[in-house]
Enzyme design. Structure first.
Site, mmCIF file in Angstrom:
data_model
loop_
_atom_site.group_PDB
_atom_site.id
_atom_site.type_symbol
_atom_site.label_atom_id
_atom_site.label_comp_id
_atom_site.label_asym_id
_atom_site.label_seq_id
_atom_site.Cartn_x
_atom_site.Cartn_y
_atom_site.Cartn_z
ATOM 1 N N ARG A 1 -12.136 6.275 -2.886
ATOM 2 C CA ARG A 1 -12.605 7.566 -2.404
ATOM 3 C C ARG A 1 -14.125 7.641 -2.260
ATOM 4 O O ARG A 1 -14.647 8.007 -1.204
ATOM 5 C CB ARG A 1 -12.122 8.672 -3.341
ATOM 6 C CG ARG A 1 -12.415 10.076 -2.845
ATOM 7 C CD ARG A 1 -12.287 11.091 -3.959
ATOM 8 N NE ARG A 1 -11.120 10.836 -4.796
ATOM 9 C CZ ARG A 1 -10.974 11.338 -6.019
ATOM 10 N NH1 ARG A 1 -11.915 12.093 -6.555
ATOM 11 N NH2 ARG A 1 -9.905 11.084 -6.712
ATOM 12 N N ASP B 1 0.870 -1.158 0.000
ATOM 13 C CA ASP B 1 0.000 0.000 0.000
ATOM 14 C C ASP B 1 0.919 1.225 0.000
ATOM 15 O O ASP B 1 2.123 1.123 0.280
ATOM 16 C CB ASP B 1 -0.897 -0.021 1.244
ATOM 17 C CG ASP B 1 -1.815 1.188 1.323
ATOM 18 O OD1 ASP B 1 -2.396 1.565 0.292
ATOM 19 O OD2 ASP B 1 -1.927 1.763 2.415
ATOM 20 N N GLY C 1 -8.171 3.433 3.452
ATOM 21 C CA GLY C 1 -7.901 2.302 2.585
ATOM 22 C C GLY C 1 -8.947 2.030 1.527
ATOM 23 O O GLY C 1 -8.714 1.250 0.610
ATOM 24 N N ASP D 1 -1.358 -0.648 6.127
ATOM 25 C CA ASP D 1 -1.578 0.001 7.422
ATOM 26 C C ASP D 1 -3.050 0.195 7.716
ATOM 27 O O ASP D 1 -3.408 0.541 8.844
ATOM 28 C CB ASP D 1 -0.887 1.368 7.466
ATOM 29 C CG ASP D 1 -1.585 2.392 6.592
ATOM 30 O OD1 ASP D 1 -1.814 3.522 7.065
ATOM 31 O OD2 ASP D 1 -1.919 2.066 5.436
ATOM 32 N N ASN E 1 -4.402 9.285 -6.738
ATOM 33 C CA ASN E 1 -3.262 10.192 -6.763
ATOM 34 C C ASN E 1 -1.935 9.476 -6.564
ATOM 35 O O ASN E 1 -0.900 10.118 -6.367
ATOM 36 C CB ASN E 1 -3.407 11.252 -5.662
ATOM 37 C CG ASN E 1 -4.708 12.012 -5.769
ATOM 38 O OD1 ASN E 1 -5.026 12.563 -6.805
ATOM 39 N ND2 ASN E 1 -5.477 12.030 -4.688
ATOM 40 N N ASP F 1 -0.155 5.111 0.973
ATOM 41 C CA ASP F 1 -0.393 6.102 2.024
ATOM 42 C C ASP F 1 -0.314 5.458 3.401
ATOM 43 O O ASP F 1 -1.066 4.532 3.718
ATOM 44 C CB ASP F 1 -1.770 6.749 1.846
ATOM 45 C CG ASP F 1 -1.894 7.469 0.506
ATOM 46 O OD1 ASP F 1 -0.882 8.005 0.037
ATOM 47 O OD2 ASP F 1 -2.999 7.502 -0.058
ATOM 48 N N SER G 1 -6.006 5.097 -3.804
ATOM 49 C CA SER G 1 -5.951 6.496 -4.212
ATOM 50 C C SER G 1 -5.800 6.638 -5.717
ATOM 51 O O SER G 1 -5.105 5.861 -6.373
ATOM 52 C CB SER G 1 -4.771 7.193 -3.522
ATOM 53 O OG SER G 1 -4.598 8.501 -4.019
#
Length: 250
Positions: free
Chosen positions: A71, A24, A68, A204, A148, A26, A146
């Protein structure tokens, strides 16, 4: 594609070796989770206040409903926790509060602004692990909900580390369900040419750990950046660390 190798051994499980690592982004490689949390907090607080929705939004909502997840799914989950329903709309909806997608796009604008202004540095322990895996020739991928992810990797100076990036854009294009379903991780392993059975998932977020546990992966590693070690274990993590530097052999 790469055939993968099975020569990465970690201190916590020294009697097993693994052939690929699926990260992952972020909160695992970069501290962008803080940027995401701040953007979500601002967006939901403004929306709840404007519409008289209670209880107020807290960071507990982020970990329970948003962290996680894709969006727009995160928007739906958080609104549903307050008994609120909005039309879904389309991803092209302009930022606002008339649809789920409009709310999600409001948050995305805030995130991009912070990323441009402040930048982001990767966690030193994560870089140490990437260095060690790269030296061993272990295939690596990023799997992020994400949209992004590519921009974050570029800003953090990590873009050239990964031959495969499966982000929210790829998931949408391929019709892959997001975390906690395992499909995006499975797709990343396929692109690497490596079996799920020798691949390690590093996450995470509760939903991300659940995604790893739902697949036929060799190992699920939880990184406790705030979700809580016990909760990560309950979600399916086999090993929990506080920093990825702990996974580097001395």
């Amino acid at each position: 594609m790469t055939s993968g190798r099975t020569d990465w051994t970690i201190p916590q499980i020294s009697d097993r070796s693994f052939g690929a690592v699926l990260f992952d982004l972020d909160g695992v490689l970069t501290p962008t989770a803080d940027v995401h949390m701040a953007a979500w907090r601002r967006m939901f607080t403004d929306y709840f206040t404007a519409h008289g929705i209670t209880p107020e939004y807290t960071d507990d909502d982020y970990f329970a409903h948003v962290d996680g997840r894709p969006r727009y799914e995160g928007v739906q989950e958080c609104l549903a926790s307050r008994g609120v329903e909005l039309p879904y709309g389309t991803p092209e909806d302009p930022p606002g509060d008339q649809t789920v997608c409009a709310l999600g796009n409001s948050k995305n604008g805030a995130f991009n602004a912070v990323l441009r202004e402040d930048g982001v540095d990767p966690f030193p322990g994560s870089v140490a692990l990437l260095d060690a895996l790269e030296a061993l020739g272990v295939p690596m991928a990023v799997v992020s909900s994400s949209r992004n992810a590519t921009d974050v990797l570029k800003v953090a100076g990590l873009a050239d580390r990964f031959e495969v990036v499966v982000d929210g854009n790829v998931a949408a294009a391929e019709g892959l369900p997001g975390k906690p379903a395992p499909d995006t991780y499975q797709y990343a392993a396929t692109l690497l040419g490596v079996s799920d059975a020798v691949s390690v998932v590093v996450e995470d977020a509760i939903s991300g750990v659940q995604a790893g546990a739902a697949g036929d992966f060799a190992l699920v590693i939880g990184v406790d950046r705030g979700a809580g070690a016990d909760d990560l274990v309950r979600a399916g993590a086999d090993v929990v660390v506080g920093d990825l530097g702990e996974l580097v052999m001395p």
